[in-house]
Design an enzyme around this catalytic site. Structure first.
Site, PDB file in Angstrom:
ATOM      1  N   ASP A 189     -19.855   1.006  14.788  1.00  0.00           N
ATOM      2  CA  ASP A 189     -18.547   1.628  14.572  1.00  0.00           C
ATOM      3  C   ASP A 189     -18.658   2.902  13.725  1.00  0.00           C
ATOM      4  O   ASP A 189     -18.100   3.943  14.059  1.00  0.00           O
ATOM      5  CB  ASP A 189     -17.657   0.569  13.881  1.00  0.00           C
ATOM      6  CG  ASP A 189     -16.381   1.142  13.349  1.00  0.00           C
ATOM      7  OD1 ASP A 189     -15.547   1.545  14.174  1.00  0.00           O
ATOM      8  OD2 ASP A 189     -16.214   1.208  12.111  1.00  0.00           O
ATOM      9  N   LEU A 190     -19.396   2.815  12.657  1.00  0.00           N
ATOM     10  CA  LEU A 190     -19.510   3.969  11.753  1.00  0.00           C
ATOM     11  C   LEU A 190     -20.184   5.147  12.446  1.00  0.00           C
ATOM     12  O   LEU A 190     -19.759   6.294  12.308  1.00  0.00           O
ATOM     13  CB  LEU A 190     -20.299   3.570  10.498  1.00  0.00           C
ATOM     14  CG  LEU A 190     -20.353   4.639   9.425  1.00  0.00           C
ATOM     15  CD1 LEU A 190     -19.012   4.771   8.722  1.00  0.00           C
ATOM     16  CD2 LEU A 190     -21.440   4.353   8.400  1.00  0.00           C
TER      17      LEU A 190
ATOM     18  N   ASP B  93     -16.166  -4.353  -3.673  1.00  0.00           N
ATOM     19  CA  ASP B  93     -15.987  -3.419  -2.570  1.00  0.00           C
ATOM     20  C   ASP B  93     -15.504  -2.043  -3.032  1.00  0.00           C
ATOM     21  O   ASP B  93     -15.780  -1.041  -2.379  1.00  0.00           O
ATOM     22  CB  ASP B  93     -14.983  -4.022  -1.566  1.00  0.00           C
ATOM     23  CG  ASP B  93     -14.953  -3.260  -0.244  1.00  0.00           C
ATOM     24  OD1 ASP B  93     -16.046  -2.943   0.259  1.00  0.00           O
ATOM     25  OD2 ASP B  93     -13.858  -2.984   0.269  1.00  0.00           O
TER      26      ASP B  93
ATOM     27  N   LYS C 251     -23.186   1.505   2.144  1.00  0.00           N
ATOM     28  CA  LYS C 251     -22.833   0.445   1.216  1.00  0.00           C
ATOM     29  C   LYS C 251     -22.718  -0.873   1.980  1.00  0.00           C
ATOM     30  O   LYS C 251     -22.544  -0.835   3.195  1.00  0.00           O
ATOM     31  CB  LYS C 251     -21.533   0.789   0.500  1.00  0.00           C
ATOM     32  CG  LYS C 251     -20.267   0.633   1.369  1.00  0.00           C
ATOM     33  CD  LYS C 251     -19.031   0.768   0.511  1.00  0.00           C
ATOM     34  CE  LYS C 251     -17.806   0.262   1.237  1.00  0.00           C
ATOM     35  NZ  LYS C 251     -16.575   0.337   0.492  1.00  0.00           N
TER      36      LYS C 251
ATOM     37  N   ASP D 148     -21.822   7.104  -0.972  1.00  0.00           N
ATOM     38  CA  ASP D 148     -20.536   6.658  -1.507  1.00  0.00           C
ATOM     39  C   ASP D 148     -19.564   7.712  -0.990  1.00  0.00           C
ATOM     40  O   ASP D 148     -19.499   8.816  -1.537  1.00  0.00           O
ATOM     41  CB  ASP D 148     -20.548   6.626  -3.036  1.00  0.00           C
ATOM     42  CG  ASP D 148     -19.252   6.044  -3.577  1.00  0.00           C
ATOM     43  OD1 ASP D 148     -18.180   6.328  -3.000  1.00  0.00           O
ATOM     44  OD2 ASP D 148     -19.289   5.306  -4.574  1.00  0.00           O
ATOM     45  N   HIS D 149     -18.852   7.402   0.098  1.00  0.00           N
ATOM     46  CA  HIS D 149     -18.132   8.479   0.776  1.00  0.00           C
ATOM     47  C   HIS D 149     -17.013   9.083  -0.083  1.00  0.00           C
ATOM     48  O   HIS D 149     -16.561  10.183   0.195  1.00  0.00           O
ATOM     49  CB  HIS D 149     -17.629   8.049   2.155  1.00  0.00           C
ATOM     50  CG  HIS D 149     -16.525   7.050   2.110  1.00  0.00           C
ATOM     51  ND1 HIS D 149     -16.738   5.715   1.894  1.00  0.00           N
ATOM     52  CD2 HIS D 149     -15.189   7.202   2.232  1.00  0.00           C
ATOM     53  CE1 HIS D 149     -15.580   5.089   1.893  1.00  0.00           C
ATOM     54  NE2 HIS D 149     -14.622   5.964   2.093  1.00  0.00           N
TER      55      HIS D 149
ATOM     56  N   LYS E 138      -5.438  -4.016  -1.620  1.00  0.00           N
ATOM     57  CA  LYS E 138      -4.967  -3.944  -0.246  1.00  0.00           C
ATOM     58  C   LYS E 138      -3.518  -4.384  -0.195  1.00  0.00           C
ATOM     59  O   LYS E 138      -3.039  -5.070  -1.083  1.00  0.00           O
ATOM     60  CB  LYS E 138      -5.816  -4.863   0.637  1.00  0.00           C
ATOM     61  CG  LYS E 138      -7.256  -4.369   0.765  1.00  0.00           C
ATOM     62  CD  LYS E 138      -7.968  -5.050   1.901  1.00  0.00           C
ATOM     63  CE  LYS E 138      -9.384  -4.541   2.046  1.00  0.00           C
ATOM     64  NZ  LYS E 138      -9.446  -3.141   2.518  1.00  0.00           N
TER      65      LYS E 138
ATOM     66  N   HIS F 132     -16.970   3.095  -5.782  1.00  0.00           N
ATOM     67  CA  HIS F 132     -16.090   4.268  -5.781  1.00  0.00           C
ATOM     68  C   HIS F 132     -15.432   4.515  -7.132  1.00  0.00           C
ATOM     69  O   HIS F 132     -15.438   5.625  -7.654  1.00  0.00           O
ATOM     70  CB  HIS F 132     -15.000   4.133  -4.716  1.00  0.00           C
ATOM     71  CG  HIS F 132     -15.518   3.713  -3.378  1.00  0.00           C
ATOM     72  ND1 HIS F 132     -16.632   4.290  -2.812  1.00  0.00           N
ATOM     73  CD2 HIS F 132     -15.103   2.765  -2.502  1.00  0.00           C
ATOM     74  CE1 HIS F 132     -16.860   3.721  -1.633  1.00  0.00           C
ATOM     75  NE2 HIS F 132     -15.954   2.789  -1.418  1.00  0.00           N
TER      76      HIS F 132
HETATM   77  P1  NAD Z   1     -21.362  -2.386  13.138  1.00  0.00           P
HETATM   78  O1  NAD Z   1     -21.433  -3.859  13.084  1.00  0.00           O
HETATM   79  O2  NAD Z   1     -20.311  -1.731  13.974  1.00  0.00           O
HETATM   80  O3  NAD Z   1     -22.775  -1.829  13.658  1.00  0.00           O
HETATM   81  C1  NAD Z   1     -24.003  -2.405  13.333  1.00  0.00           C
HETATM   82  C2  NAD Z   1     -25.106  -1.840  14.235  1.00  0.00           C
HETATM   83  O4  NAD Z   1     -26.336  -2.488  13.945  1.00  0.00           O
HETATM   84  C3  NAD Z   1     -24.878  -1.994  15.729  1.00  0.00           C
HETATM   85  O5  NAD Z   1     -25.339  -0.811  16.358  1.00  0.00           O
HETATM   86  C4  NAD Z   1     -25.783  -3.189  16.092  1.00  0.00           C
HETATM   87  O6  NAD Z   1     -26.176  -3.162  17.440  1.00  0.00           O
HETATM   88  C5  NAD Z   1     -26.944  -2.938  15.168  1.00  0.00           C
HETATM   89  N1  NAD Z   1     -27.785  -4.113  14.866  1.00  0.00           N
HETATM   90  C6  NAD Z   1     -27.408  -5.319  14.340  1.00  0.00           C
HETATM   91  N2  NAD Z   1     -28.491  -6.130  14.196  1.00  0.00           N
HETATM   92  C7  NAD Z   1     -29.570  -5.437  14.622  1.00  0.00           C
HETATM   93  C8  NAD Z   1     -30.978  -5.716  14.711  1.00  0.00           C
HETATM   94  N3  NAD Z   1     -31.512  -6.885  14.328  1.00  0.00           N
HETATM   95  N4  NAD Z   1     -31.791  -4.741  15.189  1.00  0.00           N
HETATM   96  C9  NAD Z   1     -31.283  -3.545  15.570  1.00  0.00           C
HETATM   97  N5  NAD Z   1     -29.979  -3.226  15.500  1.00  0.00           N
HETATM   98  C10 NAD Z   1     -29.114  -4.148  15.038  1.00  0.00           C
HETATM   99  O7  NAD Z   1     -21.313  -1.882  11.644  1.00  0.00           O
HETATM  100  P2  NAD Z   1     -20.639  -0.534  11.056  1.00  0.00           P
HETATM  101  O8  NAD Z   1     -19.195  -0.783  10.853  1.00  0.00           O
HETATM  102  O9  NAD Z   1     -21.042   0.625  11.873  1.00  0.00           O
HETATM  103  O10 NAD Z   1     -21.295  -0.448   9.610  1.00  0.00           O
HETATM  104  C11 NAD Z   1     -22.629  -0.069   9.384  1.00  0.00           C
HETATM  105  C12 NAD Z   1     -22.880   0.038   7.891  1.00  0.00           C
HETATM  106  O11 NAD Z   1     -21.987   0.982   7.335  1.00  0.00           O
HETATM  107  C13 NAD Z   1     -22.678  -1.241   7.099  1.00  0.00           C
HETATM  108  O12 NAD Z   1     -23.601  -1.250   6.032  1.00  0.00           O
HETATM  109  C14 NAD Z   1     -21.267  -1.076   6.549  1.00  0.00           C
HETATM  110  O13 NAD Z   1     -21.061  -1.817   5.374  1.00  0.00           O
HETATM  111  C15 NAD Z   1     -21.233   0.395   6.292  1.00  0.00           C
HETATM  112  N6  NAD Z   1     -19.913   0.997   6.276  1.00  0.00           N
HETATM  113  C16 NAD Z   1     -19.104   1.002   7.391  1.00  0.00           C
HETATM  114  C17 NAD Z   1     -17.857   1.611   7.361  1.00  0.00           C
HETATM  115  C18 NAD Z   1     -16.974   1.674   8.584  1.00  0.00           C
HETATM  116  O14 NAD Z   1     -15.945   2.318   8.511  1.00  0.00           O
HETATM  117  N7  NAD Z   1     -17.324   1.064   9.686  1.00  0.00           N
HETATM  118  C19 NAD Z   1     -17.414   2.210   6.179  1.00  0.00           C
HETATM  119  C20 NAD Z   1     -18.234   2.184   5.064  1.00  0.00           C
HETATM  120  C21 NAD Z   1     -19.478   1.582   5.128  1.00  0.00           C
END
Ligand code: NAD
Length: 492
Positions: A16-17, A239, A152, A181-182, A340, A244
């Site tokens: 997602d990120l 969190d 994070k 840390d965005h 929240k 932050h």
């Molecule tokens: P997500 O679950 O959408 O994506 C995780 C990714 O890791 C996917 O591409 C998945 O296929 C891959 N993956 C999982 N297990 C795997 C493995 N064993 N080998 C290879 N690939 C593997 O997560 P996200 O929301 O994108 O978040 C990623 C990081 O960013 C996390 O640490 C999260 O805490 C942090 N983060 C996310 C957001 C956000 O808005 N989504 C915001 C701040 C921080």
């Protein structure tokens, strides 16, 4: 713009990120010329996919982010993207990645520069870092850089953070690690330094003689949404406060750095955090309060959200008082709160100055209301700007005073040009500038502070739920500040 040469390897490249923030940010850097012809991206995750499908997903992510670039530019950009199925826990998979990296390095003349971006569950960070080194993915060219970017959360307490850091340190030096840390990528958070160190008027008053208290509020309007399974294991303290809020507070509290460089700024932030008072059990219990949202109308309370256990004691709100034991801040508390399902979505800092020692307008016959405190507000989001509350004479025949505001709001057109935090931070990584990332000492002091509060909370069964959705949190957050004969500047 200066073109930077690098190979990006995104672990969690289909997450997602990556789609929502990272690829659109890279594209913005591409449009500005910071990335041009000498860059390539390898996206990895477990699933199988070919380059074409990955490129199509990248193009879709740009379109979804609202970027209306012409299709030629978009397809030129996406032609630099490659996909490699890769299970991060399988050491053998890294050699395939290594070959791909070397091939792209030659093809795009990247001179060995590598950026490893770990955008996945932190439990994998240690393994990945270790295998990147042991399987030879790190560039050995002595003029090239190897940089590790991690998302994070960085641990869930001091011990786990230390373990994680020790694991990363086996492969990467502290200067090579960029902990995201965005909030540090936000325009108005970066503006704290300009406001303080660029203005005599501000910095000369920036201490306990003139400032009564400082308030930091990170307020979210939504509930836990889809992140429940992650959030329920974390809670607002871990969190939001540990990272932050601690970062914002250290920028507000630090001394003037010798120069505007990452090393000098970090040194001052660390010094500030070292003087933050770590509470004993009794003080942690009085100086921090927590909350969990209840239900309203047909909206479920936190405990009835999807993927939340019905007896969850996870806090969705926290408020607290921070004290610095140093010459600048002794006696001036920093109040912080975040949660929240609050009244609105915004981030702001309110700096509350002391009232004049003598109120000469309060002579016996005067009807005048007492002078208001001067308040300097930094609006971080959704609108960026400052506001300074002063006392002035009312515009009439008599003589009374009233608070007026000097406002500076960044106009909507300009705001559109403000780079997204992730764009700014990715650019910083390309430049090797660590200013807006959390260093290990900062992270560790923040955890030591937060762990004390957690320790106390874990001993007591909270009375949850304890606040109404769309309020500003539980009554305890009001009591916390009223006890000190103060009030929150932002209130409903
Ligand atoms: P997500 O679950 O959408 O994506 C995780 C990714 O890791 C996917 O591409 C998945 O296929 C891959 N993956 C999982 N297990 C795997 C493995 N064993 N080998 C290879 N690939 C593997 O997560 P996200 O929301 O994108 O978040 C990623 C990081 O960013 C996390 O640490 C999260 O805490 C942090 N983060 C996310 C957001 C956000 O808005 N989504 C915001 C701040 C921080």
């Amino acid at each position: 713009a200066t073109e930077r040469k690098a190979l990006f390897l995104f672990f969690g490249g289909t997450g997602d990120l990556a789609y929502r923030k990272l690829y659109p940010s890279l594209f913005n850097l591409y449009q500005k010329g910071n990335l041009r012809s000498h860059f390539a991206v390898i996206g990895t995750s477990r699933q199988a996919m070919d380059d074409d499908k990955f490129r199509a997903a990248v193009r879709k992510s740009l379109a979804d982010s609202g970027n209306r670039a012409d299709s030629k530019e978009v397809s030129d950009f996406s032609s630099h993207f490659y996909y490699q199925a890769h299970d991060v826990t399988n050491t053998a998979h890294y050699s395939v990645l290594k070959e791909a990296a070397e091939k792209l390095d030659k093809k795009y003349k990247l001179e060995g520069n590598r950026i490893f971006y770990l955008s996945m569950a932190p439990q994998f960070f240690g393994t990945i870092a270790q295998d990147l080194k042991s399987q030879g993915l790190m560039s050995t060219n002595k003029d090239a850089f190897n940089r590790l970017v991690i998302e994070k959360p960085f641990g869930r307490d001091y011990d786990s953070a230390k373990q994680l850091n020790d694991a990363l340190s086996k492969s990467f030096d502290e200067e090579q690690i960029f902990r995201i840390d965005h909030y540090l990528g936000k325009e108005m958070i970066q503006n704290i330094e300009a406001l303080r160190f660029g203005n005599t008027l501000v910095e000369s008053l920036w201490n306990n003689r003139y400032i009564d208290n400082i308030q930091v509020t990170l307020s979210e309007k939504l509930g836990v949404e889809e992140r429940a399974s992650y959030y329920d294991n974390s809670g607002a303290l871990r969190d939001m406060v540990q990272n932050h809020i601690m970062q914002i507070v250290s920028l507000l509290a630090m001394e003037q750095p010798v120069a505007f460089t990452d090393t000098d700024i970090r040194a001052e932030k660390v010094k500030a955090l070292r003087s933050l008072r770590v509470y004993n059990v009794a003080d942690a219990a009085t100086n921090f309060v927590r909350g969990q949202y209840g239900s309203i109308n047909d909206q479920p309370d936190y405990r009835h959200e999807d993927n939340v256990p019905e007896d969850s004691t996870t806090e969705t709100f926290v408020a607290g008082k921070l004290l610095f034991d140093n010459y600048r801040w002794s006696g001036t508390p920093f109040y912080v709160r975040t949660g929240k399902m609050l009244a609105d979505k915004f981030t702001r800092v309110d700096v509350v100055f002391k009232r004049p020692l003598v109120d000469i307008f309060a002579f016996p016959q005067s009807q005048n209301t007492p002078l208001a405190a001067n308040v300097l507000t930094i609006f971080v989001e959704p609108h960026a700007g400052f506001s300074l509350q002063l006392n002035a004479k009312t515009n009439d025949a008599g003589f009374s005073t009233e608070p007026i505001k000097l406002d500076y709001l960044v106009d909507a057109e300009k705001s559109k040009e403000t780079p997204e935090p992730y764009e700014r931070l990715l650019h910083d990584v390309l430049k090797g500038d660590g200013t807006n990332f959390s260093s290990w000492p900062e992270v560790s002091y923040a955890w030591k502070f937060v762990d004390q509060i957690r320790r106390v909370w874990d001993l007591q069964e909270p009375q949850f739920p304890n606040y109404t959705p769309h309020s500003m949190g539980p009554a305890a957050a009001e009591e916390l500040i009223q006890r000190d004969h103060r009030e929150w500047i932002y209130r409903l």
